[in-house]
Design a protein around this motif. Structure first.
Motif, PDB file in Angstrom:
ATOM      1  N   LEU A  20       0.846  -1.191   0.000  1.00 54.52           N
ATOM      2  CA  LEU A  20       0.000   0.000   0.000  1.00 54.52           C
ATOM      3  C   LEU A  20       0.884   1.245   0.000  1.00 54.52           C
ATOM      4  O   LEU A  20       1.739   1.408   0.863  1.00 54.52           O
ATOM      5  CB  LEU A  20      -0.925  -0.011   1.214  1.00 54.52           C
ATOM      6  N   LEU A  21       0.678   2.113  -0.978  1.00 55.76           N
ATOM      7  CA  LEU A  21       1.531   3.289  -1.161  1.00 55.76           C
ATOM      8  C   LEU A  21       0.746   4.569  -0.889  1.00 55.76           C
ATOM      9  O   LEU A  21      -0.447   4.654  -1.189  1.00 55.76           O
ATOM     10  CB  LEU A  21       2.079   3.328  -2.587  1.00 55.76           C
ATOM     11  N   SER A  22       1.439   5.571  -0.362  1.00 59.61           N
ATOM     12  CA  SER A  22       0.803   6.852  -0.078  1.00 59.61           C
ATOM     13  C   SER A  22       1.204   7.943  -1.057  1.00 59.61           C
ATOM     14  O   SER A  22       0.557   8.978  -1.132  1.00 59.61           O
ATOM     15  CB  SER A  22       1.153   7.306   1.345  1.00 59.61           C
ATOM     16  N   GLY A  23       2.283   7.740  -1.815  1.00 56.68           N
ATOM     17  CA  GLY A  23       2.726   8.778  -2.736  1.00 56.68           C
ATOM     18  C   GLY A  23       4.068   8.448  -3.362  1.00 56.68           C
ATOM     19  O   GLY A  23       4.649   7.377  -3.143  1.00 56.68           O
ATOM     20  N   TRP A  24       4.574   9.398  -4.143  1.00 53.31           N
ATOM     21  CA  TRP A  24       5.805   9.167  -4.901  1.00 53.31           C
ATOM     22  C   TRP A  24       7.020   8.959  -4.013  1.00 53.31           C
ATOM     23  O   TRP A  24       7.892   8.141  -4.326  1.00 53.31           O
ATOM     24  CB  TRP A  24       6.060  10.340  -5.850  1.00 53.31           C
ATOM     25  N   SER A  25       7.118   9.695  -2.920  1.00 49.20           N
ATOM     26  CA  SER A  25       8.298   9.550  -2.053  1.00 49.20           C
ATOM     27  C   SER A  25       8.450   8.106  -1.590  1.00 49.20           C
ATOM     28  O   SER A  25       9.555   7.532  -1.626  1.00 49.20           O
ATOM     29  CB  SER A  25       8.199  10.473  -0.838  1.00 49.20           C
ATOM     30  N   GLU A  26       7.338   7.522  -1.169  1.00 47.80           N
ATOM     31  CA  GLU A  26       7.377   6.145  -0.683  1.00 47.80           C
ATOM     32  C   GLU A  26       7.748   5.188  -1.800  1.00 47.80           C
ATOM     33  O   GLU A  26       8.542   4.261  -1.608  1.00 47.80           O
ATOM     34  CB  GLU A  26       6.016   5.780  -0.089  1.00 47.80           C
ATOM     35  N   TYR A  27       7.181   5.403  -2.996  1.00 49.23           N
ATOM     36  CA  TYR A  27       7.482   4.503  -4.117  1.00 49.23           C
ATOM     37  C   TYR A  27       8.950   4.610  -4.535  1.00 49.23           C
ATOM     38  O   TYR A  27       9.631   3.592  -4.730  1.00 49.23           O
ATOM     39  CB  TYR A  27       6.573   4.805  -5.308  1.00 49.23           C
ATOM     40  N   TYR A  28       9.441   5.832  -4.710  1.00 51.80           N
ATOM     41  CA  TYR A  28      10.836   6.009  -5.131  1.00 51.80           C
ATOM     42  C   TYR A  28      11.786   5.387  -4.113  1.00 51.80           C
ATOM     43  O   TYR A  28      12.798   4.785  -4.468  1.00 51.80           O
ATOM     44  CB  TYR A  28      11.144   7.492  -5.316  1.00 51.80           C
ATOM     45  N   ASN A  29      11.464   5.546  -2.836  1.00 48.03           N
ATOM     46  CA  ASN A  29      12.304   4.958  -1.796  1.00 48.03           C
ATOM     47  C   ASN A  29      12.256   3.434  -1.853  1.00 48.03           C
ATOM     48  O   ASN A  29      13.282   2.748  -1.703  1.00 48.03           O
ATOM     49  CB  ASN A  29      11.843   5.440  -0.421  1.00 48.03           C
ATOM     50  N   LEU A  30      11.075   2.894  -2.119  1.00 49.84           N
ATOM     51  CA  LEU A  30      10.900   1.444  -2.195  1.00 49.84           C
ATOM     52  C   LEU A  30      11.706   0.856  -3.349  1.00 49.84           C
ATOM     53  O   LEU A  30      12.307  -0.222  -3.231  1.00 49.84           O
ATOM     54  CB  LEU A  30       9.417   1.129  -2.367  1.00 49.84           C
ATOM     55  N   ARG A  31      11.749   1.577  -4.469  1.00 50.93           N
ATOM     56  CA  ARG A  31      12.473   1.110  -5.651  1.00 50.93           C
ATOM     57  C   ARG A  31      13.915   1.617  -5.697  1.00 50.93           C
ATOM     58  O   ARG A  31      14.639   1.328  -6.644  1.00 50.93           O
ATOM     59  CB  ARG A  31      11.751   1.552  -6.911  1.00 50.93           C
ATOM     60  N   SER A  32      14.315   2.373  -4.689  1.00 51.79           N
ATOM     61  CA  SER A  32      15.676   2.948  -4.625  1.00 51.79           C
ATOM     62  C   SER A  32      15.981   3.757  -5.879  1.00 51.79           C
ATOM     63  O   SER A  32      17.083   3.690  -6.452  1.00 51.79           O
ATOM     64  CB  SER A  32      16.715   1.830  -4.450  1.00 51.79           C
ATOM     65  N   LEU A  33      15.002   4.535  -6.314  1.00 48.51           N
ATOM     66  CA  LEU A  33      15.177   5.387  -7.498  1.00 48.51           C
ATOM     67  C   LEU A  33      15.644   6.773  -7.060  1.00 48.51           C
ATOM     68  O   LEU A  33      15.167   7.308  -6.056  1.00 48.51           O
ATOM     69  CB  LEU A  33      13.857   5.529  -8.254  1.00 48.51           C
ATOM     70  N   PRO A  34      16.548   7.382  -7.808  1.00 42.75           N
ATOM     71  CA  PRO A  34      16.944   8.760  -7.479  1.00 42.75           C
ATOM     72  C   PRO A  34      15.831   9.726  -7.846  1.00 42.75           C
ATOM     73  O   PRO A  34      15.081   9.491  -8.808  1.00 42.75           O
ATOM     74  CB  PRO A  34      18.175   8.979  -8.361  1.00 42.75           C
ATOM     75  N   LEU A  35      15.711  10.803  -7.092  1.00 46.36           N
ATOM     76  CA  LEU A  35      14.654  11.771  -7.357  1.00 46.36           C
ATOM     77  C   LEU A  35      14.914  12.585  -8.621  1.00 46.36           C
ATOM     78  O   LEU A  35      14.087  13.407  -9.017  1.00 46.36           O
ATOM     79  CB  LEU A  35      14.480  12.693  -6.150  1.00 46.36           C
ATOM     80  N   SER A  36      16.034  12.336  -9.254  1.00 51.94           N
ATOM     81  CA  SER A  36      16.317  12.950 -10.554  1.00 51.94           C
ATOM     82  C   SER A  36      15.729  12.138 -11.702  1.00 51.94           C
ATOM     83  O   SER A  36      15.784  12.563 -12.855  1.00 51.94           O
ATOM     84  CB  SER A  36      17.828  13.076 -10.746  1.00 51.94           C
ATOM     85  N   SER A  37      15.160  10.963 -11.405  1.00 51.98           N
ATOM     86  CA  SER A  37      14.575  10.120 -12.443  1.00 51.98           C
ATOM     87  C   SER A  37      13.184  10.625 -12.816  1.00 51.98           C
ATOM     88  O   SER A  37      12.340  10.829 -11.942  1.00 51.98           O
ATOM     89  CB  SER A  37      14.473   8.670 -11.957  1.00 51.98           C
ATOM     90  N   PRO A  96      -2.307  11.642  -5.359  1.00 52.91           N
ATOM     91  CA  PRO A  96      -0.910  11.568  -4.909  1.00 52.91           C
ATOM     92  C   PRO A  96       0.031  10.981  -5.955  1.00 52.91           C
ATOM     93  O   PRO A  96       1.245  11.132  -5.846  1.00 52.91           O
ATOM     94  CB  PRO A  96      -0.981  10.669  -3.665  1.00 52.91           C
ATOM     95  N   PHE A  97      -0.537  10.340  -6.983  1.00 51.00           N
ATOM     96  CA  PHE A  97       0.294   9.783  -8.052  1.00 51.00           C
ATOM     97  C   PHE A  97       0.082  10.533  -9.368  1.00 51.00           C
ATOM     98  O   PHE A  97       0.232   9.965 -10.450  1.00 51.00           O
ATOM     99  CB  PHE A  97       0.026   8.286  -8.215  1.00 51.00           C
ATOM    100  N   ARG A  98      -0.274  11.819  -9.263  1.00 51.74           N
ATOM    101  CA  ARG A  98      -0.327  12.650 -10.460  1.00 51.74           C
ATOM    102  C   ARG A  98       1.084  12.823 -11.007  1.00 51.74           C
ATOM    103  O   ARG A  98       2.070  12.706 -10.280  1.00 51.74           O
ATOM    104  CB  ARG A  98      -0.935  14.008 -10.143  1.00 51.74           C
ATOM    105  N   SER A  99       1.180  13.107 -12.290  1.00 46.04           N
ATOM    106  CA  SER A  99       2.500  13.387 -12.854  1.00 46.04           C
ATOM    107  C   SER A  99       3.054  14.656 -12.217  1.00 46.04           C
ATOM    108  O   SER A  99       2.324  15.633 -12.038  1.00 46.04           O
ATOM    109  CB  SER A  99       2.402  13.577 -14.370  1.00 46.04           C
TER     110      SER A  99
END
Length: 632
Positions: A420-437, A605-608
């Motif tokens: 269960l996700l609340s927004g982009w911060s949680e997803y990016y952290n879960l996937r270890s993606l840089p916020l520059s992606s 919360p998952f808008r572009s």
């Protein structure tokens, strides 16, 4: 032992106080309410748990009073609303819950600066979230026998009606069945609308710690549980802050409640205009629709939202329509700051899509080819595919896009279940993606679908948690037909539990793809069907939920038949729009089709995170920016 702890707590509270509130529950039990059904008790606890999950106590304090109106006065005993004023307690200490009063005046009398004041002969209804270990045995027995849903991990609501005697003692009674119906409707409604409150940064004294909110009013249609319907499935619930707010006829169709300080149109004698920044992309004049560029255009000097080719069109538009809408547009422009996702470290403005893509090194590559018009000659779903996942993501560095791999070590109570996700911060952290992606720009579509299924549609969420399949009808697909590698991420988020069948239906589906099935992963498959929904739905498997993303409901006549069918099917349906003005138009279309909006307009919360603009305005526009729902 429980009685001993309760006595200790009572004595501590009596001696030292415990912040706002009148102390723990009184020991009343819903099983003792005359005429109540076990299923309705379950519904009350579900609604209570849903409200608890929205955490209203993060922002709301006892000093924030809410007006409450449920249905008509004639629906209630004595032909008046039983508890038309409410407040939340516990945000600054003490008991966690909310109180409902017979009037706003009663609420003000009982609300002190630090504690709830006992006022003689004032009656209020209390909902207090108590730890199960501190509850009376009768309530614990009820919770166990009915398998009632917990609020959070270990709290349950205790509901009673309290009255203070002239000697200062508290007397308690069980609520009546009618009062419980009122509380149920309030909990369902407030959990939907309190996140819409906008902070008024200029309101209130500087020394006050109390957050000030813009004046607010919103009406939502709440569905009674089956055991309480009795032929009236829906009831309109109006929540206002502060109590006493009324709709302004000129702004009643706004996408979300507009503060009253913006409701009045500006005086014409102060008419003015300003030049648009010369770096802006080409726009259309809001009056004559002529294309204008940069410093050739003007915009309204008050709202700074609407674009014109010259002063003649601006003055004519003001007289014909903009005078009544300027305040609304100004409010929308001022909320732009709240919509910006500041966490990302790539350029988040794409007035010129090709230049934006070039700056990221992904122009005319992979799935990004649908983010500009360079491949508009190629039908949707038929972009030439080459290579693997790396090519699909336009050659981004390996750490910049989600890999086709499961999430490891993500268990819930030791059991694998959907994440269960609340927004982009949680997803990016879960996937270890840089916020520059920039992948959020494309992932907005699949993750919005996943968010709807796991956060907004309770029935779909429950099916997935039970490991069952959810059938989703996806209306009007276009570029997303070329984004199947991104939709595969839904399978990984399911985390080994449940399946999703997505049936994409629309006139843009290529003829040679209609009727095909894409098993994009082991748990998600996509069927493509060419045609308009109302003509094809008979031949499709019955859905659990219907979704239409970036649908622009007011611009296509074919939506009429689809909405009639959605109303007849009574299936939960969710729509996203790119801007607030499109949401306002969508609400009018839905209500015109006889559909009740049961999930009000809220930011997705998952808008572009990438901002665009309407062609004839400066209003911020985000793909899948806002979501609203019917039949939920």
């Amino acid at each position: 032992m429980d009685f001993h702890l309760k006595n200790l707590f009572d004595r501590f509270q009596e001696q030292f106080g415990s912040g706002p509130g009148l102390g723990p529950g009184s020991g009343t039990c819903l099983m003792k309410v005359d005429g109540i059904a076990s299923n309705f008790i379950k519904s009350i606890f579900k609604a209570s748990a849903a409200l608890y999950r929205t955490e209203p106590w993060r922002r709301l304090r006892p000093g924030h009073f809410f007006g409450v109106r449920v249905g008509k006065d004639s629906d209630w005993s004595g032909k008046k609303q039983p508890f038309p004023c409410a407040q939340f307690i516990g945000g600054d200490g003490g008991d966690i819950g909310f109180y409902m009063f017979r009037s706003e005046n009663d609420a003000k009398k009982m609300t002190g600066s630090r504690e709830t004041i006992r006022v003689a002969n004032v009656e209020l209804l209390r909902v207090t979230y108590e730890l199960e270990t501190l509850m009376f045995p009768s309530n614990r027995k009820m919770i166990k026998s009915l398998s009632l849903e917990a609020s959070g991990t270990d709290r349950f609501p205790v509901i009673d009606v309290a009255r203070c005697t002239s000697s200062g003692e508290l007397r308690f009674r069980n609520p009546t069945l009618g009062e419980l119906k009122f509380v149920y409707a309030f909990m369902r409604a407030i959990s939907l609308v309190h996140p819409l409150l906008r902070v008024d940064k200029e309101g209130g004294p500087n020394w006050s710690r109390l957050i000030c909110f813009d004046p607010f009013i919103e009406t939502v249609d709440i569905q009674w549980p089956p055991e309480m319907a009795r032929g009236h499935e829906l009831v309109a619930v109006t929540i206002s802050h502060p109590p006493g707010q009324a709709y302004d006829e000129k702004t009643s169709s706004t996408a979300s409640s507009t503060p009253t300080k913006y409701a009045e149109p500006p005086n014409e004698d102060a008419f003015m205009d300003i030049r648009v920044n010369s770096n802006s992309s080409s726009r259309q004049c809001a009056m004559c629709e002529k294309e204008v560029n940069g410093d050739q255009s003007l915009c309204c000097g008050r709202c700074r939202a609407v674009v014109y080719c010259g002063s003649l069109c601006q003055k004519q538009h003001w007289k014909e329509s903009h005078k009544s809408m300027c305040g609304l547009y100004k409010a929308m422009m001022e909320r732009e700051e709240e919509l910006v996702m500041k966490i990302f470290m790539f350029p988040c403005s794409a007035d010129h899509p090709c230049k934006w893509l070039e700056s990221l090194g992904i122009h005319q590559k992979g799935m990004w080819r649908r983010k500009c018009s360079c491949y508009s000659h190629c039908p949707f779903g038929l972009l030439p595919a080459k290579g693997g996942l790396w090519d699909s993501w336009g050659g981004l560095d390996d750490e910049e896009y989600p890999r086709d791999s499961p999430f490891h070590n993500h268990l819930r109570d030791g059991i694998s279940s959907p994440i269960l996700l609340s927004g982009w911060s949680e997803y990016y952290n879960l996937r270890s993606l840089p916020l520059s992606s920039p992948v959020a720009d494309i992932l907005s579509h699949p993750l919005t679908v996943y968010y709807i299924l796991t956060a907004l549609s309770i029935s779909s969420k429950n099916l997935l948690l039970k490991g069952k399949e959810v059938i989703l009808h996806y209306l009007g697909p276009e570029g997303e037909m070329d984004w199947m590698p991104a939709f595969a991420e839904i399978s990984h988020l399911l985390n080994g539990l449940g399946n999703i069948q997505i049936v994409m239906v629309g006139p843009e589906v290529p003829t040679n793809l209609s009727g095909t099935t894409s098993g994009i992963s082991s748990r998600v498959r996509v069927n493509l069907v060419r045609g308009v929904y109302q003509e094809e739905a008979t031949y499709l498997p019955s859905p659990h939920v219907i979704v239409a993303l970036n649908c622009v409901l007011d611009r296509y006549a074919t939506w009429g038949g689809a909405l009639d069918l959605i109303k007849a099917m009574n299936i939960p349906a969710f729509f996203t729009e790119q801007s607030e003005i499109l949401c306002a138009n969508a609400k009018q279309v839905l209500r015109g089709a006889g559909l009740h909006i049961t999930h009000p307009v809220t930011p997705n919360p998952f808008r572009s995170p990438v901002k665009n603009h309407d062609s004839s305005s400066n209003l911020p526009s985000y793909s899948n920016g806002f979501v609203l729902g019917v039949n939920t």
